[in-house]
Design a protein around this motif. Structure first.
Motif, PDB file in Angstrom:
ATOM      1  N   THR A  53       6.354   1.631  11.778  1.00 49.15           N
ATOM      2  CA  THR A  53       7.120   1.180  10.626  1.00 49.15           C
ATOM      3  C   THR A  53       6.130   0.630   9.605  1.00 49.15           C
ATOM      4  O   THR A  53       5.464  -0.367   9.858  1.00 49.15           O
ATOM      5  CB  THR A  53       8.099   0.056  11.019  1.00 49.15           C
ATOM      6  N   PRO A  54       5.999   1.292   8.447  1.00 44.54           N
ATOM      7  CA  PRO A  54       5.033   0.829   7.435  1.00 44.54           C
ATOM      8  C   PRO A  54       5.449  -0.531   6.890  1.00 44.54           C
ATOM      9  O   PRO A  54       6.629  -0.733   6.583  1.00 44.54           O
ATOM     10  CB  PRO A  54       5.121   1.900   6.338  1.00 44.54           C
ATOM     11  N   LEU A  55       4.512  -1.460   6.767  1.00 41.36           N
ATOM     12  CA  LEU A  55       4.840  -2.810   6.302  1.00 41.36           C
ATOM     13  C   LEU A  55       4.076  -3.220   5.046  1.00 41.36           C
ATOM     14  O   LEU A  55       4.661  -3.632   4.069  1.00 41.36           O
ATOM     15  CB  LEU A  55       4.545  -3.833   7.410  1.00 41.36           C
ATOM     16  N   PHE A  56       2.743  -3.123   5.100  1.00 35.87           N
ATOM     17  CA  PHE A  56       1.911  -3.673   4.033  1.00 35.87           C
ATOM     18  C   PHE A  56       0.872  -2.663   3.545  1.00 35.87           C
ATOM     19  O   PHE A  56       0.270  -1.957   4.348  1.00 35.87           O
ATOM     20  CB  PHE A  56       1.176  -4.918   4.536  1.00 35.87           C
ATOM     21  N   LEU A  57       0.674  -2.661   2.222  1.00 36.76           N
ATOM     22  CA  LEU A  57      -0.319  -1.757   1.628  1.00 36.76           C
ATOM     23  C   LEU A  57      -1.325  -2.545   0.793  1.00 36.76           C
ATOM     24  O   LEU A  57      -0.985  -3.581   0.207  1.00 36.76           O
ATOM     25  CB  LEU A  57       0.392  -0.766   0.691  1.00 36.76           C
ATOM     26  N   SER A  58      -2.537  -2.036   0.722  1.00 39.88           N
ATOM     27  CA  SER A  58      -3.496  -2.494  -0.281  1.00 39.88           C
ATOM     28  C   SER A  58      -3.573  -1.430  -1.367  1.00 39.88           C
ATOM     29  O   SER A  58      -3.237  -0.270  -1.121  1.00 39.88           O
ATOM     30  CB  SER A  58      -4.873  -2.696   0.348  1.00 39.88           C
ATOM     31  N   ALA A  59      -4.015  -1.826  -2.555  1.00 40.70           N
ATOM     32  CA  ALA A  59      -4.122  -0.877  -3.670  1.00 40.70           C
ATOM     33  C   ALA A  59      -5.402  -1.170  -4.431  1.00 40.70           C
ATOM     34  O   ALA A  59      -5.527  -2.219  -5.058  1.00 40.70           O
ATOM     35  CB  ALA A  59      -2.918  -1.014  -4.594  1.00 40.70           C
ATOM     36  N   ALA A  60      -6.360  -0.242  -4.362  1.00 40.38           N
ATOM     37  CA  ALA A  60      -7.640  -0.460  -5.043  1.00 40.38           C
ATOM     38  C   ALA A  60      -7.841   0.621  -6.090  1.00 40.38           C
ATOM     39  O   ALA A  60      -7.721   1.807  -5.801  1.00 40.38           O
ATOM     40  CB  ALA A  60      -8.783  -0.450  -4.030  1.00 40.38           C
TER      41      ALA A  60
END
Ligand SMILES: Nc1ncnc2c1ncn2[C@@H]1O[C@H](COP(=O)(O)OP(=O)(O)OP(=O)(O)O)[C@@H](O)[C@H]1O
Ligand SMILES: Nc1ncnc2c1ncn2[C@@H]1O[C@H](COP(=O)(O)OP(=O)(O)OP(=O)(O)O)[C@@H](O)[C@H]1O
Ligand SMILES: [Mg+2]
Ligand SMILES: [Mg+2]
Ligand SMILES: [Mg+2]
Ligand SMILES: [Mg+2]
Ligand SMILES: [Mg+2]
Ligand SMILES: [Mg+2]
Lengths: 346, 346
Positions: free
Chosen positions: B97-104
């Motif tokens: 279950t996808p929860l958290f993303l980073s974005a660079a």
């Protein structure tokens, strides 16, 4: 209006400027006006060097950085070791034990495989030294001319003690500011390499992992409010951020700030203020006054903190501002820079 | 020697080729010869779309992708939605279950802020739709000419049930291959946009998050061996990887592979094989034969699986190979491509 502040020019721009990547005021504006409103959530809103996440009973730290340093190889390191240290350090300064890293490469068509191998092997060594595993990655290639050799992104996950709450909003009047060693080495080493300057040989990047130094500091049990790795924007930007977020003043003592003679000389020559120059292996820590002495002693016992010093203190006056008592005894504001004095430093 | 194999030319190169980013044989070689030996650990060695981590009692999935798609905006999406979907999907196909993303972000100096805002707002919508939070990020700027507008990296963390062990090494003879819908739409949509081709209007990227479709499939309790999002390199590359990793053969039925008429036409016109074209919202699943019917039915009940089909099966013959029974009844090998038929597709 605070007597020390003065009206600043507003940078309204319709296009991205180099300064938007400088870690100073334009970077902060872009985060506050574009990224935070769009992605907006309370975790991102903390705006510390890492996000804290609660997943399945564990408390984790999560962070990311892209690396576009130019040149790729420099005295003391390369883009590969930098990409590992940078993410390890953003985890460590949150009090987390770094565990796992991702490594994503954007490569320019025609890039020499031999250079890639050197960089990858330097990442391996850096990861081993920091006791982290690179567990996932990605590789994209773009046409010649569409990127500058290679860019690397790393993201990292660490585990944090549930009792620990280090954050830029924790500084209180009376607290003490400690710095783990001399500033400006990384930025000036990169600049020297890039411009072929003659003092090149004397100045080496300080790029290094901070996890072990941080572990020693945490083990003292001292009350640490907040830690930062003063990278882009240097000590001045990190202190400004803490002052603003905590709603306190920070006053630095110029004489107390460790600075190598070579770096001082290079900065004078180039008209650069070392307070704004990037470091990649230095630690800034804010701690309770009663614990400052033993925390400083713990820093100095660690090889990476041998040059540590107490550089300033937190004040209730000048809330939101960084000031510095100069060697001559005058007090000046050390503002956040809008533009980027040294682009592509990490 | 297996009668279906033939000696292949060896690509020995001293520099990076576009094919090293194509998701085919050169990509796999680079991973096996450069990245894996250097970073080598058992988690990375799985080489699935995501790493599984045990931290503090929780079982997590972790993945990353950089996005260099050209153009940045295309029919059906943009680099922002793609960057969210791509990482959400690499988590979802691991059963997480996808929860958290980073974005660079790596931005080119002079990039229009208006475009950045549109892309960031598209990321926000994609993240909301996939129920993930973007909790950390980074912004670097490089000089005009040093990157192509913008590149985005996302990394993602999800949580996985401790009983679930989906992996490319789990396929067994007799298993069934399911595909959630028609292939090639994303790749051809990008190509059409880039080259200004006239069929542009009819073909739209299928970019979409797969988390909800995957949740429905897992909820059936069916025995799923492995799932993949057939992105770069298409269905052919994903199936080749599974065949090699599981040490089985995979036989596809050409007639059973869903393909829109417009995409078939465009592929014929351009001399491209749709099996190698990237998809960004399609799911490939290998399951136990006794569960195939109900898993297919569950796929078809979900809006994103409406066009799902049973496209092939796992064989003990032709171990490590992907074969296809063509519409005319002949059987041909569908090898991994060395070069990249469609660069900068994601
Ligand atoms: N594009 C972005 N999207 C979301 N959050 C961002 C973005 N860019 C920066 N941030 C957030 O802004 C804060 C400051 O980021 P910054 O990159 O300056 O920190 P840092 O990584 O410690 O510094 P450096 O990149 O110099 O190592 C962090 O909380 C980061 O998550
Ligand atoms: N530079 C790298 N370093 C370490 N591992 C890598 C690197 N590049 C790819 N990998 C690993 O190789 C495997 C395949 O990666 P790949 O990027 O092809 O998968 P994907 O993300 O599912 O596909 P796509 O990038 O097309 O979405 C993954 O296990 C990934 O972690
Ligand atoms: Mg950083
Ligand atoms: Mg930092
Ligand atoms: Mg990938
Ligand atoms: Mg994938
Ligand atoms: Mg992917
Ligand atoms: Mg950063």
């Amino acid at each position: 209006m605070n007597p020390l502040t003065c009206p600043l020019p507003v940078f309204d721009t319709e296009t991205i400027l180099m300064g938007h990547g400088g870690g100073g005021r334009l970077s902060a504006d872009l985060f506050r006006n574009v990224f935070l409103p769009a992605f907006g959530n309370s975790i991102l809103g903390r705006a510390d060097d890492q996000a804290f996440l609660e997943i399945g009973g564990a408390r984790l730290a999560f962070t990311t950085d892209s690396f576009v340093v130019k040149p790729l190889f420099f005295r003391g390191g390369d883009i590969g070791s930098l990409a590992v240290h940078g993410t390890v350090n953003d985890l460590a300064v949150g009090g987390a034990t770094p565990l796992f890293l991702s490594a994503a490469f954007i490569l320019e068509e025609g890039f020499p495989l031999e250079c890639l191998r050197r960089i990858v092997s330097s990442m391996r060594e850096a990861a081993q030294r920091a006791s982290v595993q690179i567990v996932t990655g990605d590789t994209k290639v773009v046409e010649k001319g569409s990127c500058d050799g290679m860019f690397i992104n790393t993201a990292g996950i660490g585990i944090v003690d549930t009792h620990l709450h280090l954050s830029a909003d924790q500084a209180r009047p009376g607290d003490v500011v400690l710095l783990s060693g001399p500033i400006g080495d990384h930025g000036i080493a990169i600049l020297a390499e890039r411009e072929g300057l003659s003092f090149e040989a004397d100045i080496v990047s300080d790029t290094a992992p901070l996890h072990s130094l941080v572990a020693d500091l945490l083990a003292t049990g001292a009350t640490i409010r907040c830690m930062r790795d003063p990278t882009r924007g240097g000590v001045a930007s990190s202190c400004n951020e803490i002052a603003q977020t905590s709603g306190v003043g920070i006053q630095l003592e110029e004489k107390a700030i460790p600075l190598r003679e070579e770096v001082r000389g290079a900065c004078e020559l180039l008209g650069l203020d070392p307070l704004y120059i990037a470091n990649e292996g230095k630690l800034l820590a804010i701690c309770a006054p009663e614990d400052a002495e033993r925390l400083l002693a713990a820093m100095q016992r660690h090889p990476q903190g041998a040059g540590a010093s107490r550089i300033g203190s937190i004040t209730s006056a000048n809330s939101g501002l960084l000031t510095m008592r100069t060697a001559l005894g005058a007090t000046r504001i050390v503002d956040m820079l809008a533009n980027d004095p040294l682009p592509r430093i990490c």
